[in-house]
Write an enzyme that holds these catalytic residues in place. Structure first.
Site, PDB file in Angstrom:
ATOM      1  N   GLY A 241       0.762  -1.248   0.000  1.00 50.06           N
ATOM      2  CA  GLY A 241       0.000   0.000   0.000  1.00 50.06           C
ATOM      3  C   GLY A 241       0.785   1.286   0.000  1.00 50.06           C
ATOM      4  O   GLY A 241       0.191   2.360  -0.172  1.00 50.06           O
ATOM      5  N   GLU A 275       4.254  -6.544   1.725  1.00 50.83           N
ATOM      6  CA  GLU A 275       3.850  -6.880   0.345  1.00 50.83           C
ATOM      7  C   GLU A 275       3.775  -5.661  -0.570  1.00 50.83           C
ATOM      8  O   GLU A 275       2.699  -5.320  -1.064  1.00 50.83           O
ATOM      9  CB  GLU A 275       2.458  -7.520   0.369  1.00 50.83           C
ATOM     10  N   CYS A 344     -14.546   4.162 -28.130  1.00 54.06           N
ATOM     11  CA  CYS A 344     -15.824   4.876 -28.218  1.00 54.06           C
ATOM     12  C   CYS A 344     -16.448   5.097 -26.858  1.00 54.06           C
ATOM     13  O   CYS A 344     -17.483   4.487 -26.523  1.00 54.06           O
ATOM     14  CB  CYS A 344     -16.778   4.095 -29.102  1.00 54.06           C
TER      15      CYS A 344
HETATM   16  N1  LLP Z   1      -1.295  -6.893  -0.648  1.00 57.98           N
HETATM   17  C1  LLP Z   1      -2.615  -6.992  -0.870  1.00 57.98           C
HETATM   18  C2  LLP Z   1      -3.381  -7.954  -0.100  1.00 57.98           C
HETATM   19  C3  LLP Z   1      -3.225  -6.179  -1.833  1.00 57.98           C
HETATM   20  O1  LLP Z   1      -4.535  -6.284  -2.048  1.00 57.98           O
HETATM   21  C4  LLP Z   1      -2.455  -5.249  -2.572  1.00 57.98           C
HETATM   22  C5  LLP Z   1      -3.066  -4.383  -3.582  1.00 57.98           C
HETATM   23  C6  LLP Z   1      -1.070  -5.189  -2.298  1.00 57.98           C
HETATM   24  C7  LLP Z   1      -0.525  -6.013  -1.329  1.00 57.98           C
HETATM   25  C8  LLP Z   1      -0.159  -4.228  -3.029  1.00 57.98           C
HETATM   26  O2  LLP Z   1      -0.532  -2.917  -2.802  1.00 57.98           O
HETATM   27  P1  LLP Z   1       0.394  -1.736  -3.349  1.00 57.98           P
HETATM   28  O3  LLP Z   1       1.694  -1.780  -2.575  1.00 57.98           O
HETATM   29  O4  LLP Z   1       0.615  -1.963  -4.776  1.00 57.98           O
HETATM   30  O5  LLP Z   1      -0.374  -0.506  -3.077  1.00 57.98           O
HETATM   31  N2  LLP Z   1      -5.538  -0.877  -9.185  1.00 57.98           N
HETATM   32  C9  LLP Z   1      -5.301   0.079  -8.133  1.00 57.98           C
HETATM   33  C10 LLP Z   1      -4.556  -0.526  -6.967  1.00 57.98           C
HETATM   34  C11 LLP Z   1      -5.217  -1.758  -6.391  1.00 57.98           C
HETATM   35  C12 LLP Z   1      -4.452  -2.358  -5.261  1.00 57.98           C
HETATM   36  C13 LLP Z   1      -5.014  -3.686  -4.861  1.00 57.98           C
HETATM   37  N3  LLP Z   1      -4.328  -4.358  -3.815  1.00 57.98           N
HETATM   38  C14 LLP Z   1      -4.578   1.290  -8.725  1.00 57.98           C
HETATM   39  O6  LLP Z   1      -4.309   1.309  -9.917  1.00 57.98           O
HETATM   40  O7  LLP Z   1      -4.309   2.248  -7.996  1.00 57.98           O
END
Ligand code: LLP
Length: 421
Positions: A241, A275, A344
């Site tokens: 996150g 993560e 479109c």
């Molecule tokens: N761990 C879990 C359980 C997750 O659901 C996610 C992301 C991560 C780790 C990694 O999160 P990150 O470090 O990448 O923020 N499509 C959206 C982001 C969706 C994130 C979903 N879960 C966007 O383009 O902003």
């Protein structure tokens, strides 16, 4: 620092030592490009920040699941966090040791759980009592024990876009804090489940570190309470996150993140799993596209480019901002453009009201910070072929995924002659 591996040399935009123009002339446009150096540097930076803590990084594959990107992080020492049977398949495909895999996801199917069990992955995250029961049943049928961590929803607002907020009661994720204690008690009595950890993931593109601190304090209390009841957890997974800088907004570094969380995490005496996805991949990537046409409607200016919402969904879905850089920098007047694609839909935009140097047909632009949740969220809408992915390594570039062909678009379809009799 933004775009550290993209820079202008003689007014031409380079990724590391490769000009984007030279890639475009070989593979055409649009394409995604990733800087290997950026991926490697980000990983080392993240890892070094958490050095003093007993920890393991699991790359969140969903942010960029190109096999080469996955293999790069894996070879640097990361485990992999997978969210579907498909991502698990990819992890096995790159030769990852199942002991370095976590299986996340609020709705795993029986087949997916069996795939994980049969490959003996390190850990499943469990997100409901029903899922724990199913894992126990399937593990028994396979004569195995499923190692699980229970995902707790601590109800802390990550103060990010609502679509990527996951740690609040109103979102579907995890078991709410009030019910989690009972869930641990329940799971620890099952014969084919071994409860090893506790997990959280609050949301994505988080830039306020107090959000993590508040949630970790809640989980720490739970770890303590569980210990007093005889359940000794060995792992605490704090999820991913951590945000990045898309616009002028400031995002904390991995070091800031580590400094803010390590003192609290040390209190747990658990091994810490982290993560990250976006933090490792976003800055490495750009989507390069050609301007097909320019046009004006009264006082509105459009750049109609060959990339579209199906290639990069983030602006349309989250109103996300991505910097746009011209591939050739020229000293011209600034014009405010809506940068739009050929699909479109009025929602087919990459940027709105964006001041850019005046651009002409056939010129190219790079849509920056798109290494995370870019290609992976692309689709074939309007029967558009998915674009190639390129990896740059110093002065070389490699085709890591080819552009789809028209045949690829229809390869799983067949014409059923009976329908036309
Ligand atoms: N761990 C879990 C359980 C997750 O659901 C996610 C992301 C991560 C780790 C990694 O999160 P990150 O470090 O990448 O923020 N499509 C959206 C982001 C969706 C994130 C979903 N879960 C966007 O383009 O902003």
């Amino acid at each position: 620092m933004q775009f550290e591996n993209y820079s202008y040399k003689n007014n031409e935009l380079f990724c590391e030592k490769v000009s984007l123009n030279s890639i475009a002339s070989v593979v055409g446009t649009p394409f995604y490009v990733y800087s290997k150096k950026s991926l490697v540097d980000r990983f080392h930076e993240f890892k070094a920040s958490f050095n003093e803590l007993d920890h393991q990084i699991f790359f969140a594959v969903k942010s960029n699941s190109n096999l080469n990107v996955m293999k790069l992080f894996y070879s640097l020492g990361a485990g992999l966090d997978v969210n579907s049977g498909g991502e698990l398949y990819r992890a096995l495909k790159i030769g990852a040791d199942p002991k370095k895999l976590l299986f996340t996801g609020v709705g795993k199917t029986e087949d997916e759980i069996l795939l994980g069990l049969r490959n003996d992955i390190f850990l499943f995250k469990a997100e409901s009592i029903q899922e724990i029961e199913l894992m126990n049943k399937l593990a028994a049928s396979e004569n195995k024990k499923a190692r699980i961590a229970i995902r707790v929803n601590p109800n802390v607002d990550p103060r990010t876009h609502p679509y990527i907020t996951t740690g609040l009661y109103e979102s579907k994720f995890g078991i709410d804090e009030g019910a989690a204690f009972e869930a641990f008690q329940f799971a620890s009595k099952l014969s084919n489940i071994v409860v090893v950890g506790i997990d959280m993931h609050l949301g994505s593109q988080i830039t306020k570190l107090s959000v993590y601190q508040d949630a970790i304090k809640i989980i720490n209390r739970m770890i303590q309470k569980l210990r007093e009841s005889g359940i000794h957890l060995t792992h605490f997974d704090i999820g991913g996150g951590l945000g990045v800088q898309y616009n002028s907004d400031l995002a904390p570094s991995a070091k800031d993140f580590a400094d803010a969380t390590i003192p609290l995490l040390k209190e747990t005496n658990c091994k810490i799993f982290i993560e990250p996805g976006r933090y490792l991949t976003a800055d490495s990537g750009a989507l390069v596209s050609k301007i097909l046409f320019t046009k004006e409607h009264r006082n509105k200016n459009f750049l109609i480019i060959d990339a579209a919402v199906n290639d990069l969904l983030r602006p349309a879905l989250y109103q996300a901002y991505h910097h746009i850089l011209p591939m050739i920098q020229v000293n011209r007047d600034l014009v405010k453009y809506d940068v739009v694609g050929p699909v479109c839909e009025t929602g087919d935009f990459l940027a709105l009201d964006r001041p850019l140097q005046k651009m002409n047909r056939e010129e190219h632009i790079a849509i920056m910070t798109s290494g995370a949740y870019g290609f992976v969220m692309s689709s074939n809408y309007n029967s558009r072929r998915r674009v190639p992915e390129i990896i740059v390594d110093d002065d070389k570039f490699y085709l890591a995924k080819e552009r789809e062909s028209y045949d690829d678009l229809v390869k799983n379809e067949k014409i059923i002659e009976e329908l036309f009799k």
